[in-house]
Design a protein around this motif. Structure first.
Motif, PDB file in Angstrom:
ATOM      1  N   ILE A 140       0.780  -1.422   0.009  1.00  0.00           N
ATOM      2  CA  ILE A 140       0.216   0.354  -0.219  1.00  0.00           C
ATOM      3  C   ILE A 140       0.809   0.935   0.345  1.00  0.00           C
ATOM      4  O   ILE A 140       0.845   1.941  -0.752  1.00  0.00           O
ATOM      5  CB  ILE A 140      -1.272  -0.120   1.165  1.00  0.00           C
ATOM      6  CG1 ILE A 140      -1.809  -1.607   1.153  1.00  0.00           C
ATOM      7  CG2 ILE A 140      -1.282   1.303   1.335  1.00  0.00           C
ATOM      8  CD1 ILE A 140      -2.734  -1.364   2.319  1.00  0.00           C
ATOM      9  N   GLN A 141       2.500   1.462   0.624  1.00  0.00           N
ATOM     10  CA  GLN A 141       2.609   2.239   0.107  1.00  0.00           C
ATOM     11  C   GLN A 141       3.433   2.526  -0.765  1.00  0.00           C
ATOM     12  O   GLN A 141       3.457   3.600  -1.092  1.00  0.00           O
ATOM     13  CB  GLN A 141       3.888   1.743   1.621  1.00  0.00           C
ATOM     14  CG  GLN A 141       3.922   2.372   3.023  1.00  0.00           C
ATOM     15  CD  GLN A 141       4.768   1.966   4.767  1.00  0.00           C
ATOM     16  OE1 GLN A 141       5.817   1.478   4.122  1.00  0.00           O
ATOM     17  NE2 GLN A 141       4.345   2.561   5.090  1.00  0.00           N
ATOM     18  N   ALA A 142       3.992   1.408  -1.225  1.00  0.00           N
ATOM     19  CA  ALA A 142       4.798   1.702  -2.432  1.00  0.00           C
ATOM     20  C   ALA A 142       3.521   2.031  -3.040  1.00  0.00           C
ATOM     21  O   ALA A 142       4.041   2.561  -4.387  1.00  0.00           O
ATOM     22  CB  ALA A 142       4.430  -0.152  -3.165  1.00  0.00           C
ATOM     23  N   LEU A 143       2.561   1.909  -3.169  1.00  0.00           N
ATOM     24  CA  LEU A 143       0.733   2.714  -3.807  1.00  0.00           C
ATOM     25  C   LEU A 143       1.187   4.103  -3.682  1.00  0.00           C
ATOM     26  O   LEU A 143       0.069   4.692  -4.665  1.00  0.00           O
ATOM     27  CB  LEU A 143      -0.070   1.102  -3.962  1.00  0.00           C
ATOM     28  CG  LEU A 143       0.132   0.559  -4.995  1.00  0.00           C
ATOM     29  CD1 LEU A 143      -1.431  -0.645  -4.501  1.00  0.00           C
ATOM     30  CD2 LEU A 143      -0.645   0.407  -6.192  1.00  0.00           C
ATOM     31  N   GLY A 144       1.850   4.896  -3.127  1.00  0.00           N
ATOM     32  CA  GLY A 144       1.523   6.057  -2.329  1.00  0.00           C
ATOM     33  C   GLY A 144       0.308   6.254  -1.869  1.00  0.00           C
ATOM     34  O   GLY A 144      -0.198   7.403  -1.952  1.00  0.00           O
ATOM     35  N   THR A 153     -11.759  -0.747  -5.695  1.00  0.00           N
ATOM     36  CA  THR A 153     -10.640  -2.199  -5.955  1.00  0.00           C
ATOM     37  C   THR A 153      -9.838  -2.496  -4.874  1.00  0.00           C
ATOM     38  O   THR A 153      -9.957  -3.551  -4.323  1.00  0.00           O
ATOM     39  CB  THR A 153      -9.814  -1.653  -7.473  1.00  0.00           C
ATOM     40  OG1 THR A 153     -10.607  -1.414  -8.413  1.00  0.00           O
ATOM     41  CG2 THR A 153      -9.813  -2.600  -7.566  1.00  0.00           C
ATOM     42  N   GLY A 154      -8.802  -1.532  -3.907  1.00  0.00           N
ATOM     43  CA  GLY A 154      -8.279  -1.642  -2.946  1.00  0.00           C
ATOM     44  C   GLY A 154      -9.235  -2.269  -2.003  1.00  0.00           C
ATOM     45  O   GLY A 154      -8.851  -3.015  -1.245  1.00  0.00           O
ATOM     46  N   ALA A 185      -6.765  -6.063 -12.260  1.00  0.00           N
ATOM     47  CA  ALA A 185      -5.061  -7.838 -12.305  1.00  0.00           C
ATOM     48  C   ALA A 185      -4.450  -6.915 -11.949  1.00  0.00           C
ATOM     49  O   ALA A 185      -3.538  -7.069 -10.731  1.00  0.00           O
ATOM     50  CB  ALA A 185      -5.288  -8.073 -13.435  1.00  0.00           C
ATOM     51  N   ASP A 186      -3.976  -5.269 -12.462  1.00  0.00           N
ATOM     52  CA  ASP A 186      -2.761  -4.584 -12.398  1.00  0.00           C
ATOM     53  C   ASP A 186      -2.920  -4.539 -10.858  1.00  0.00           C
ATOM     54  O   ASP A 186      -1.416  -4.660  -9.824  1.00  0.00           O
ATOM     55  CB  ASP A 186      -2.838  -3.797 -13.095  1.00  0.00           C
ATOM     56  CG  ASP A 186      -1.820  -3.955 -14.382  1.00  0.00           C
ATOM     57  OD1 ASP A 186      -1.624  -4.938 -14.525  1.00  0.00           O
ATOM     58  OD2 ASP A 186      -1.884  -2.829 -15.470  1.00  0.00           O
ATOM     59  N   ASP A 187      -3.746  -3.798 -10.630  1.00  0.00           N
ATOM     60  CA  ASP A 187      -3.899  -3.330  -8.709  1.00  0.00           C
ATOM     61  C   ASP A 187      -3.979  -4.080  -7.912  1.00  0.00           C
ATOM     62  O   ASP A 187      -2.771  -4.058  -6.852  1.00  0.00           O
ATOM     63  CB  ASP A 187      -5.954  -2.563  -8.826  1.00  0.00           C
ATOM     64  CG  ASP A 187      -5.603  -1.279  -9.472  1.00  0.00           C
ATOM     65  OD1 ASP A 187      -4.822  -0.671 -10.060  1.00  0.00           O
ATOM     66  OD2 ASP A 187      -6.903  -1.066  -9.080  1.00  0.00           O
ATOM     67  N   LEU A 188      -4.386  -5.559  -8.153  1.00  0.00           N
ATOM     68  CA  LEU A 188      -4.540  -6.454  -7.121  1.00  0.00           C
ATOM     69  C   LEU A 188      -2.657  -7.592  -7.264  1.00  0.00           C
ATOM     70  O   LEU A 188      -1.655  -7.335  -6.325  1.00  0.00           O
ATOM     71  CB  LEU A 188      -5.452  -8.104  -7.609  1.00  0.00           C
ATOM     72  CG  LEU A 188      -6.252  -7.212  -7.430  1.00  0.00           C
ATOM     73  CD1 LEU A 188      -7.061  -8.824  -7.987  1.00  0.00           C
ATOM     74  CD2 LEU A 188      -6.882  -6.625  -6.318  1.00  0.00           C
ATOM     75  N   GLY A 239      -0.725  -7.516  -3.588  1.00  0.00           N
ATOM     76  CA  GLY A 239      -0.358  -8.893  -3.073  1.00  0.00           C
ATOM     77  C   GLY A 239       0.905  -9.083  -3.397  1.00  0.00           C
ATOM     78  O   GLY A 239       1.136 -10.061  -2.728  1.00  0.00           O
ATOM     79  N   ARG A 240       2.539  -8.019  -4.220  1.00  0.00           N
ATOM     80  CA  ARG A 240       3.140  -8.570  -4.289  1.00  0.00           C
ATOM     81  C   ARG A 240       4.582  -9.255  -2.707  1.00  0.00           C
ATOM     82  O   ARG A 240       5.311  -9.522  -3.717  1.00  0.00           O
ATOM     83  CB  ARG A 240       4.195  -7.142  -5.192  1.00  0.00           C
ATOM     84  CG  ARG A 240       3.963  -5.851  -4.433  1.00  0.00           C
ATOM     85  CD  ARG A 240       4.421  -4.848  -5.573  1.00  0.00           C
ATOM     86  NE  ARG A 240       5.250  -3.930  -5.405  1.00  0.00           N
ATOM     87  CZ  ARG A 240       6.397  -3.430  -5.707  1.00  0.00           C
ATOM     88  NH1 ARG A 240       4.537  -2.460  -5.877  1.00  0.00           N
ATOM     89  NH2 ARG A 240       7.586  -3.314  -6.057  1.00  0.00           N
ATOM     90  N   TYR A 241       4.334  -8.914  -2.477  1.00  0.00           N
ATOM     91  CA  TYR A 241       4.981  -8.342  -1.157  1.00  0.00           C
ATOM     92  C   TYR A 241       4.752 -10.400  -0.272  1.00  0.00           C
ATOM     93  O   TYR A 241       5.224 -11.010   0.690  1.00  0.00           O
ATOM     94  CB  TYR A 241       4.956  -8.101  -0.082  1.00  0.00           C
ATOM     95  CG  TYR A 241       6.152  -6.609  -1.124  1.00  0.00           C
ATOM     96  CD1 TYR A 241       6.752  -6.593  -1.224  1.00  0.00           C
ATOM     97  CD2 TYR A 241       4.746  -5.322  -1.103  1.00  0.00           C
ATOM     98  CE1 TYR A 241       7.661  -5.469  -1.916  1.00  0.00           C
ATOM     99  CE2 TYR A 241       5.888  -4.354  -1.663  1.00  0.00           C
ATOM    100  CZ  TYR A 241       7.796  -4.236  -2.569  1.00  0.00           C
ATOM    101  OH  TYR A 241       7.294  -3.241  -2.297  1.00  0.00           O
ATOM    102  N   ARG A 242       2.962 -10.455  -1.255  1.00  0.00           N
ATOM    103  CA  ARG A 242       2.538 -12.028  -0.558  1.00  0.00           C
ATOM    104  C   ARG A 242       2.718 -12.953  -1.506  1.00  0.00           C
ATOM    105  O   ARG A 242       2.905 -14.330  -1.372  1.00  0.00           O
ATOM    106  CB  ARG A 242       1.291 -11.764  -0.355  1.00  0.00           C
ATOM    107  CG  ARG A 242       1.203 -11.148   1.334  1.00  0.00           C
ATOM    108  CD  ARG A 242      -0.010 -10.853   1.948  1.00  0.00           C
ATOM    109  NE  ARG A 242       0.096 -12.504   2.810  1.00  0.00           N
ATOM    110  CZ  ARG A 242      -0.548 -13.605   2.820  1.00  0.00           C
ATOM    111  NH1 ARG A 242      -1.956 -13.220   2.009  1.00  0.00           N
ATOM    112  NH2 ARG A 242      -0.572 -14.114   3.964  1.00  0.00           N
TER     113      ARG A 242
END
Ligand code: AMP
Length: 384
Positions: free
Chosen positions: A29-33, A65-66, A99-102, A106-109
């Motif tokens: 979430i932080q990485a998304l700003g 979406t979030g 799909a991009d948002d998810l 989910g990238r770090y999990r």
């Protein structure tokens, strides 16, 4: 936290830190700003995290979406390489976007996601499915195609999200949606999001869900506080000239310009193309061309995008400074949808609606609905 059908309370914004979110997801979430949860995120995240069924009335732009994406990536088990979550969406563009948002959330999990939609070679999707994704974001037709071919099985699904249910209804997908739900386990969690709540959408919620919590986030009020809304009276034949003036006069960083038909979209883009970098988006374009147009717009290579309604609905186009209704929308609802494309996530935006000699009827309805927040634009295109 109170639940029910009421509009979100105007309480002080919570922090993401106050919500039940794991550190990996918090990092994403932080990485998304994203620094603060939006109202719908505040209410929806804890409920979906607990496993509740939920009906959310919310528009694109609310952060929905979030709101479903965060609890989805939290609840699934990344160590089990099987399809656990299904997100049904009406269009391929939305499939790609969600799909991009998810993926970002989910990238770090280590969450793997596949987008399944018509118009893309099915073989490519077979290959992605072989990697055993955890989440499928799919349009109904293509998903049924996969289930019939045996390339997707839905009996391991634990959560289903129906996104933009009213649009799926408009596009005739409801029978497909029912068939798909019948292939998933009855014990699943189900959440439905829709900008409007026509009877047929309510019926799905009542038939397919277990004691859902109903949440309405968008006020019925068609304005967003941070959108400055103008109208500009201009004769049909002077609209191109007016638009040129507007583009000179206004600090336009990126604008969506709405036209009623594909033909008119192309014609206007051509007329503007001599002075401006202009893209087009309409239903007559092939998938590749649409995606290229969206990308060019997002990257500000063509900061002006001329679109039809159909092409634009449901797209997440961040950072639009201006919505210009070159052709008057058909009704107040359509106006609201269009104007909702700017001032996303609280950023300020401007909407300018051209009022021609044939537009008086809808214009009267707009004035009634919007009251004093709809102001006359200061530009006078008839002054020399
Ligand atoms: P959506 O309603 O899901 O289409 O989201 C609208 C836009 O708001 C997207 O560009 C999101 O990336 C962005 N967004 C979602 N949640 C937040 C948040 N908590 N803070 C800032 N931007 C957000």
């Amino acid at each position: 936290m109170s639940v029910g059908t009421s509009v979100a309370p105007q309480e002080a914004p919570e922090k993401f830190g106050d919500l039940p979110i794991r550190p990996e997801t918090r990092r994403a979430i932080q990485a998304l700003g994203w620094s603060q949860p939006t109202p719908i995120q505040q209410r929806v995240i804890p409920l979906l995290r607990e496993g509740r069924d939920l009906v959310g009335q919310a528009q694109t732009g609310s952060g929905k979406t979030g709101a479903f994406g965060i609890p989805l990536v939290e609840r699934l088990d990344p160590t089990r390489r099987m399809l656990q979550v299904l997100v049904l969406v009406p269009t391929r563009e939305l499939a790609l976007q969600v799909a991009d948002d998810l993926r970002a959330l989910g990238r770090y999990r280590g969450v793997a996601i596949v987008a399944l939609f018509g118009g893309q070679a099915i073989e490519r999707q077979f290959a992605e499915l072989k990697r055993r994704p955890h989440i499928a974001v799919a349009t109904p037709g293509r998903l049924l195609d996969h289930t019939q071919r045996g390339t997707v099985r839905l009996d391991t699904i634990s959560t289903v999200i129906l996104d933009e249910a009213d649009r799926m209804l408009d596009m005739g997908f409801l029978p497909d949606v029912s068939r798909i739900l019948a292939l998933t386990p009855a014990s699943r969690q189900t959440a439905l999001f829709s900008a409007t709540m026509p009877q047929a959408v309510r019926a799905i919620a009542e038939r397919q869900m277990r004691n859902p919590v109903w949440i309405r986030i968008t006020a019925p009020q068609p304005t967003v506080d941070s959108v400055t809304q103008y109208y500009l009276e201009v004769a049909e034949e002077d609209k191109v000239k007016a638009l040129r003036r507007v583009l000179r006069h206004e600090p336009v960083e990126s604008a969506l310009v709405f036209r009623r038909t594909q033909y008119r979209v192309d014609r206007l883009a051509k007329a503007l193309g001599r002075e401006h970098s202009v893209g087009v988006l309409h239903g007559g374009m092939r998938q590749g061309a649409r995606l290229a147009a969206l990308r060019a717009f997002a990257e500000k290579r063509t900061p002006i995008l001329v679109v039809t309604n159909v092409a634009s609905r449901g797209l997440d186009l961040p950072e639009i400074s201006h919505v210009i209704n070159f052709d008057m929308p058909e009704d107040v609802d359509t106006y609201v949808h269009r104007v909702g494309r700017t001032a996303r996530a609280g950023r300020p935006g401007t909407a300018i609606t051209f009022v021609g000699q044939h537009d008086i009827e809808v214009f009267d309805q707009l004035r009634k609905a919007l009251g004093p927040s709809l102001k006359r634009h200061p530009l006078n295109i008839y002054a020399s």
